[in-house]
Scaffold this active site. Structure first.
Site, PDB file in Angstrom:
ATOM      1  N   ASN A   8       4.634  -3.447  -1.178  1.00  0.00           N
ATOM      2  CA  ASN A   8       4.387  -2.423  -2.194  1.00  0.00           C
ATOM      3  C   ASN A   8       5.513  -1.393  -2.088  1.00  0.00           C
ATOM      4  O   ASN A   8       5.513  -0.553  -1.198  1.00  0.00           O
ATOM      5  CB  ASN A   8       3.017  -1.777  -1.922  1.00  0.00           C
ATOM      6  CG  ASN A   8       2.712  -0.647  -2.885  1.00  0.00           C
ATOM      7  OD1 ASN A   8       3.420  -0.451  -3.871  1.00  0.00           O
ATOM      8  ND2 ASN A   8       1.652   0.096  -2.597  1.00  0.00           N
ATOM      9  N   LYS A  10       6.057   1.009  -3.964  1.00  0.00           N
ATOM     10  CA  LYS A  10       5.634   2.314  -4.501  1.00  0.00           C
ATOM     11  C   LYS A  10       6.731   2.839  -5.438  1.00  0.00           C
ATOM     12  O   LYS A  10       7.381   2.044  -6.097  1.00  0.00           O
ATOM     13  CB  LYS A  10       5.297   3.283  -3.365  1.00  0.00           C
ATOM     14  CG  LYS A  10       4.310   2.657  -2.372  1.00  0.00           C
ATOM     15  CD  LYS A  10       3.675   3.631  -1.448  1.00  0.00           C
ATOM     16  CE  LYS A  10       2.701   2.886  -0.532  1.00  0.00           C
ATOM     17  NZ  LYS A  10       1.962   3.774   0.347  1.00  0.00           N
ATOM     18  N   HIS A  93      -5.284   1.268  -5.770  1.00  0.00           N
ATOM     19  CA  HIS A  93      -4.644   1.797  -4.551  1.00  0.00           C
ATOM     20  C   HIS A  93      -5.129   3.231  -4.335  1.00  0.00           C
ATOM     21  O   HIS A  93      -5.308   3.988  -5.290  1.00  0.00           O
ATOM     22  CB  HIS A  93      -3.119   1.755  -4.705  1.00  0.00           C
ATOM     23  CG  HIS A  93      -2.411   2.033  -3.421  1.00  0.00           C
ATOM     24  ND1 HIS A  93      -2.265   3.311  -2.930  1.00  0.00           N
ATOM     25  CD2 HIS A  93      -1.844   1.206  -2.507  1.00  0.00           C
ATOM     26  CE1 HIS A  93      -1.629   3.251  -1.764  1.00  0.00           C
ATOM     27  NE2 HIS A  93      -1.363   1.990  -1.489  1.00  0.00           N
ATOM     28  N   GLU A  95      -3.664   5.830  -3.468  1.00  0.00           N
ATOM     29  CA  GLU A  95      -2.806   6.875  -4.047  1.00  0.00           C
ATOM     30  C   GLU A  95      -3.167   7.097  -5.515  1.00  0.00           C
ATOM     31  O   GLU A  95      -3.105   8.215  -6.018  1.00  0.00           O
ATOM     32  CB  GLU A  95      -1.321   6.494  -3.877  1.00  0.00           C
ATOM     33  CG  GLU A  95      -0.876   6.754  -2.440  1.00  0.00           C
ATOM     34  CD  GLU A  95       0.276   5.904  -1.957  1.00  0.00           C
ATOM     35  OE1 GLU A  95       0.940   5.232  -2.768  1.00  0.00           O
ATOM     36  OE2 GLU A  95       0.499   5.892  -0.727  1.00  0.00           O
ATOM     37  N   GLU A 164      -7.533  -0.710   3.128  1.00  0.00           N
ATOM     38  CA  GLU A 164      -6.496   0.237   3.540  1.00  0.00           C
ATOM     39  C   GLU A 164      -7.129   1.584   3.884  1.00  0.00           C
ATOM     40  O   GLU A 164      -7.370   2.410   2.984  1.00  0.00           O
ATOM     41  CB  GLU A 164      -5.493   0.446   2.405  1.00  0.00           C
ATOM     42  CG  GLU A 164      -4.756  -0.819   2.006  1.00  0.00           C
ATOM     43  CD  GLU A 164      -3.442  -0.462   1.310  1.00  0.00           C
ATOM     44  OE1 GLU A 164      -2.396  -0.782   1.880  1.00  0.00           O
ATOM     45  OE2 GLU A 164      -3.478   0.152   0.239  1.00  0.00           O
ATOM     46  N   GLY A 170       1.003   5.294   5.502  1.00  0.00           N
ATOM     47  CA  GLY A 170       2.206   6.116   5.576  1.00  0.00           C
ATOM     48  C   GLY A 170       2.194   7.124   6.715  1.00  0.00           C
ATOM     49  O   GLY A 170       3.019   8.037   6.747  1.00  0.00           O
ATOM     50  N   SER A 203       0.382   1.420   7.602  1.00  0.00           N
ATOM     51  CA  SER A 203       1.381   1.501   8.682  1.00  0.00           C
ATOM     52  C   SER A 203       1.654   0.149   9.367  1.00  0.00           C
ATOM     53  O   SER A 203       1.885   0.094  10.572  1.00  0.00           O
ATOM     54  CB  SER A 203       0.986   2.561   9.715  1.00  0.00           C
ATOM     55  OG  SER A 203       0.974   3.845   9.092  1.00  0.00           O
TER      56      SER A 203
HETATM   57  P1  PGA Z   1       2.284   2.012   4.438  1.00  0.00           P
HETATM   58  O1  PGA Z   1       1.582   1.869   3.002  1.00  0.00           O
HETATM   59  O2  PGA Z   1       2.581   0.602   4.916  1.00  0.00           O
HETATM   60  O3  PGA Z   1       3.542   2.802   4.170  1.00  0.00           O
HETATM   61  O4  PGA Z   1       1.328   2.695   5.325  1.00  0.00           O
HETATM   62  C1  PGA Z   1       0.646   0.858   2.747  1.00  0.00           C
HETATM   63  C2  PGA Z   1       0.132   0.995   1.342  1.00  0.00           C
HETATM   64  O5  PGA Z   1      -0.065   2.108   0.868  1.00  0.00           O
HETATM   65  O6  PGA Z   1      -0.086  -0.010   0.648  1.00  0.00           O
END
Ligand code: PGA
Length: 239
Positions: A8, A10, A93, A95, A164, A170, A203
């Site tokens: 992803n 983003k 997601h 976010e 997640e 992140g 992460s």
């Molecule tokens: P990350 O993000 O690997 O940077 O923690 C995962 C995600 O949001 O899909």
């Protein structure tokens, strides 16, 4: 067993970034790999994939709209994504749930549209740290699953679930093995989680991915930050 690894990106990348990335992506992997760049680069990634004829590497988008077509300025339909070569779409997601106030009911409409367009949705669920500390994580995940996923109308309507935990995204704080296995087992026993691949996200990186992929009921990983570093991502997908 084959695992599914989703990148992803983003809101990151550029034309130059994408072309360098695909020059270095390892061609041979036993895993299913899904690359989800931002919308403007979907076509470029699709072209890179066909030029190097990668096996097992597919194109995915990071979102779609919950209607077929019409006066929805700035939105992109699932059928448009399918039309330009996408096979997958990430939906719900955290976010988007947090920053765009996307409810599970909105996610459900999007999943339905994805199915209509023959896309495979990767449906994200996850609890915040506060919800975990309050002891309501399972309850929350259960209601997200129930409300975000429509009843399958056809056996062809495939989907994946990505667990997640928000506090692990992140942050560099990966959930521990016991937390991941407990939640994946819980999702597996949920009516929406039966016979469905369940991915972990939060992460995941080159150092911990192989370990996480060996956990019980972990059928793949959704990778954010580490998917942008091609050499690290190559380590994650090469098994
Ligand atoms: P990350 O993000 O690997 O940077 O923690 C995962 C995600 O949001 O899909």
């Amino acid at each position: 067993m084959t695992k599914t690894i989703v990148a992803n990106f983003k809101m990151n990348g550029s034309r130059e970034f994408i072309s360098t990335y695909f020059e270095h992506l390892v061609a041979a992997t036993n895993n299913t790999v899904v690359i989800c760049p931002p919308f403007p680069y979907l076509d470029q990634v699709n072209q890179c994939l066909s030029q190097r004829s990668f096996a097992n590497v597919y194109l995915g988008a990071q979102n779609c709209y919950g209607e077929v077509s019409g006066a929805f300025t700035g939105e992109t339909s699932a059928s448009m994504l399918a039309d330009i070569g996408c096979q997958y779409v990430i939906l719900g997601h955290s976010e988007r749930r947090l920053l765009r106030s996307e409810t599970s009911e909105v996610v459900r409409q999007k999943v339905f549209q994805a199915w209509q367009a023959n896309l495979i949705p990767i449906i994200c669920v996850g609890e915040s740290l506060q919800q975990r500390q309050e002891g309501i994580a399972k309850q929350l995940i259960s209601s997200q699953l129930k409300a975000s996923i429509p009843e399958k109308i056809s056996p062809q309507h495939a989907y994946l679930i990505a667990y997640e935990p928000i506090w692990a995204i992140g942050t560099g704080l990966t959930a521990i093995q016991n937390d991941i296995e407990t939640m994946h087992q819980f999702i597996r026993s949920h009516p929406m989680g039966k016979n469905v691949p369940i991915l972990y996200g939060g992460s995941v990186n080159g150092d911990n991915a192989q370990h996480i992929l060996s956990y019980k009921n972990v059928d793949g990983v959704l990778v954010g930050g580490a998917s942008l570093k091609i050499h690290e991502f190559n380590r994650i997908i090469s098994r």
